[in-house]
Design a protein around this motif. Structure first.
Motif, short mmCIF file in Angstrom:
data_model
loop_
_atom_site.label_atom_id
_atom_site.label_comp_id
_atom_site.label_asym_id
_atom_site.label_seq_id
_atom_site.Cartn_x
_atom_site.Cartn_y
_atom_site.Cartn_z
N ARG A 8 0.81 -1.21 0.00
CA ARG A 8 0.00 0.00 0.00
C ARG A 8 0.85 1.26 0.00
NH1 ARG A 8 -4.30 -1.85 4.76
NH2 ARG A 8 -5.32 -3.49 3.54
N ARG B 72 0.18 -8.16 -4.27
CA ARG B 72 -0.87 -7.29 -4.79
C ARG B 72 -0.51 -5.85 -4.43
NH1 ARG B 72 -5.00 -9.22 -2.43
NH2 ARG B 72 -5.58 -7.63 -0.92
N GLU C 71 -1.77 -2.40 -4.21
CA GLU C 71 -3.11 -1.81 -4.15
C GLU C 71 -3.15 -0.40 -4.74
OE1 GLU C 71 -4.89 -2.15 -0.32
OE2 GLU C 71 -5.36 -4.28 -0.67
N SER C 72 -4.34 0.10 -4.85
CA SER C 72 -4.59 1.38 -5.52
C SER C 72 -3.76 2.49 -4.89
CB SER C 72 -6.08 1.73 -5.45
OG SER C 72 -6.32 2.96 -6.09
N SER D 78 -0.71 -9.05 -9.04
CA SER D 78 -1.73 -8.16 -9.61
C SER D 78 -1.43 -6.73 -9.21
CB SER D 78 -3.13 -8.55 -9.12
OG SER D 78 -3.24 -8.37 -7.72
N CYS E 140 -3.33 -3.05 -8.96
CA CYS E 140 -4.66 -2.45 -8.93
C CYS E 140 -4.66 -1.08 -9.62
CB CYS E 140 -5.13 -2.32 -7.47
SG CYS E 140 -5.29 -3.91 -6.64
N SER E 141 -5.83 -0.46 -9.63
CA SER E 141 -6.00 0.83 -10.32
C SER E 141 -5.11 1.89 -9.70
CB SER E 141 -7.46 1.27 -10.24
OG SER E 141 -8.29 0.30 -10.85
N ARG F 5 -4.97 -4.08 -13.63
CA ARG F 5 -6.33 -3.52 -13.62
C ARG F 5 -6.38 -2.15 -14.30
NH1 ARG F 5 -9.71 -6.51 -10.56
NH2 ARG F 5 -8.76 -8.00 -9.09
N ALA G 92 -3.91 1.26 -14.17
CA ALA G 92 -2.57 0.97 -13.66
C ALA G 92 -1.52 1.29 -14.71
CB ALA G 92 -2.48 -0.49 -13.24
N GLU H 167 -6.91 -5.08 -17.94
CA GLU H 167 -8.25 -4.53 -18.18
C GLU H 167 -8.16 -3.31 -19.08
OE1 GLU H 167 -9.85 -3.74 -14.35
OE2 GLU H 167 -10.43 -5.84 -13.98
#
Length: 502
Positions: A355, A383, A385-386, A408, A410-411, A435, A438, A458
């Motif tokens: 994060r 992961r 995160e945004s 992954s 995230c946005s 996503r 990103a 995406e």
């Protein structure tokens, strides 16, 4: 006595005719009268095996002993039975040999020394202390010391004893402070010259220590003089590091590092690095009180103590992160083995959730534990995160043993990844899933052995790839560049996703 003197003169008188020749002639005549014995055969003196006969040897020895005893008896009858007469009849060399045997050798033997030592111990044990004699000698020694000035005799009054005690304590403290002052200022070091080589060396007048090189305290004092003359840029490293300890690693210490090269070295000093012990060195059973400064047993402990911008160093070995995993909310650096990430292995049971607005990871392998539990978890390795950002170099991610994407993003998250390997995405998932919104740049990355696609993104995701490799993925794989569009290339995307290739 007159008779002995006359015999001695007669013995050394050369005018007297020597009758030895006549005696020898008589001896020969007697020998001629003795009948000759028959010679023994050659085999008489040896046995059947060719060795000498012991009986004949014993007979020969007995004959020689008898002849020596007969000769000694004849000589004794001639000189008499008196020991003085016998001693006088000996030759000078024989007298010397007798003297050595009787008076010299016994006093140098091992038995003599042992006996003398035993007698001395016995004498000391049986003797009693003469107290009066000891007191008398003590008085004489003290009197001599008074006369020579080695001992000062005083008779202080009882009322003055507390004052004298305080004077003594004060003088002792003053001497100690003088020694400490000379130690800090370097005045206890003198430069001397070695006599044989002519080289100069440093000698400590307080401790007697001698050094060829300049002592550390003199180096520090010289560096201080240079710093006062040239300014802050010449400040020594040690005080700089001590000052930087009071600053946050980011952004305060980072901004100071941009001042000059010397400040950058001090800002990145090894003392600021947090170290985590691997399990091979007994980290899990290690006593926390014996770890030392900036040393920790687990990565979680290091994360709790870390400040923004700190560096967490992982040595060669294994590290276990249990479920639910690790949440990173501070911009930190994880550094392993930059040349071989397989030397630093993180056994991850949960997920790493990033994060933080920034961070760095280098030379680390993150995988699932190889211990079978009978339950397949549904987790991702990493992961972002945004809003988060993570840059990495030469890392390996392996999600085999779990269900889900390997990594992954995230946005509104992103990062720059170079020479990174992503493996183990499960069927219907992907190695890297990006996503919407990103932004990630991939250089020399490898996507292999994913049951799904290598990279999936995406709409409105921005991916820039350079010299990336796709092999042994669930869909037809692609290797090298240029990167093709479409599912047949091992890369799935949806329009209008932006996929660029350099």
């Amino acid at each position: 006595a007159k008779q002995e003197a006359a015999e001695a003169l007669q013995e050394f008188d050369e005018s007297i005719q020597d009758d030895s020749g006549a005696d020898e002639t008589k001896g020969k005549e007697k020998k001629d009268k003795i009948p000759k014995q028959k010679k023994r055969p050659s085999n008489a003196s040896t046995d059947s095996s060719g060795s000498d006969n012991p009986k004949i040897k014993h007979e020969d020895t007995s004959d020689e002993d008898k002849e020596m005893e007969k000769e000694f008896a004849q000589w004794q009858r001639k000189v008499g039975m008196d020991s003085t007469t016998i001693h006088a009849s000996l030759k000078p060399l024989e007298r010397y040999g007798l003297h050595v045997k009787e008076e010299v050798d016994p006093y140098y033997s091992q038995y003599y020394y042992a006996e003398q030592q035993r007698l001395a111990q016995t004498t000391n044990m049986n003797s009693e202390w003469n107290i009066e004699e000891i007191e008398r000698r003590k008085v004489e020694e003290e009197q001599k010391a008074f006369e020579d000035g080695d001992l000062l005799a005083t008779f202080p009054e009882p009322e003055s004893l507390p004052r004298q005690r305080q004077l003594y304590i004060r003088e002792k403290a003053r001497l100690r402070s003088e020694i400490m002052k000379r130690k800090l200022t370097g005045k206890n070091w003198d430069i001397k010259t070695e006599e044989h080589t002519g080289k100069t060396f440093y000698y400590n007048t307080d401790t007697g220590e001698a050094l060829w090189e300049k002592p550390q305290v003199l180096k520090m004092l010289q560096a201080e003089e240079v710093a006062r003359a040239e300014g802050w840029a010449a400040l020594p490293s040690k005080p700089l590091v001590m000052i930087f300890e009071f600053l946050l690693p980011h952004p305060e210490r980072t901004n100071c590092a941009a001042t000059c090269g010397k400040w950058r070295i001090a800002a990145n000093d090894i003392s600021f690095v947090l170290h985590v012990w691997p399990v091979e060195l007994g980290a899990l059973v290690m006593d926390e009180s014996k770890l030392g400064k900036n040393h920790f047993r687990t990565i979680s402990d290091a994360m709790q103590a870390a400040l923004p911008g700190d560096t967490i160093e992982l040595g060669d070995g294994h590290y276990f992160i249990n479920d639910p995993g690790l949440i990173v909310e501070k911009p930190v650096k994880f550094v392993g083995d930059e040349h071989e990430p397989a030397h630093v292995i993180l056994e991850l049971s949960g997920e790493i959730i990033w994060r933080s607005l920034g961070g760095w990871m280098e030379g680390i392998t993150i995988r699932r534990p190889r211990i079978a539990t009978g339950k397949i978890p549904i987790n991702e390795i990493l992961r972002v995160e945004s809003g988060g950002r993570l840059d990495m170099f030469h890392c390996v991610f392996d999600n085999r043993g779990s269900i889900g994407n390997c990594v992954s993003i995230c946005s509104n998250a992103g990062g720059l990844w170079e020479n990174t390997s992503i493996n183990g995405g499960s069927k219907g998932k992907s190695g890297l899933f990006v996503r919407k919104g990103a932004n990630v740049e991939l250089i020399d990355c490898i996507f292999s052995e994913n049951d799904g696609v290598g990279v999936s993104c995406e709409d409105q995701a921005d991916i820039a790839m350079s010299n990336c490799t796709f092999e042994r993925n669930g869909l037809p794989e692609i290797s090298g560049l240029p990167l093709a569009r479409g599912d047949e290339a091992g890369l799935s995307h949806s329009k209008p996703a932006l996929i660029t290739s350099h």
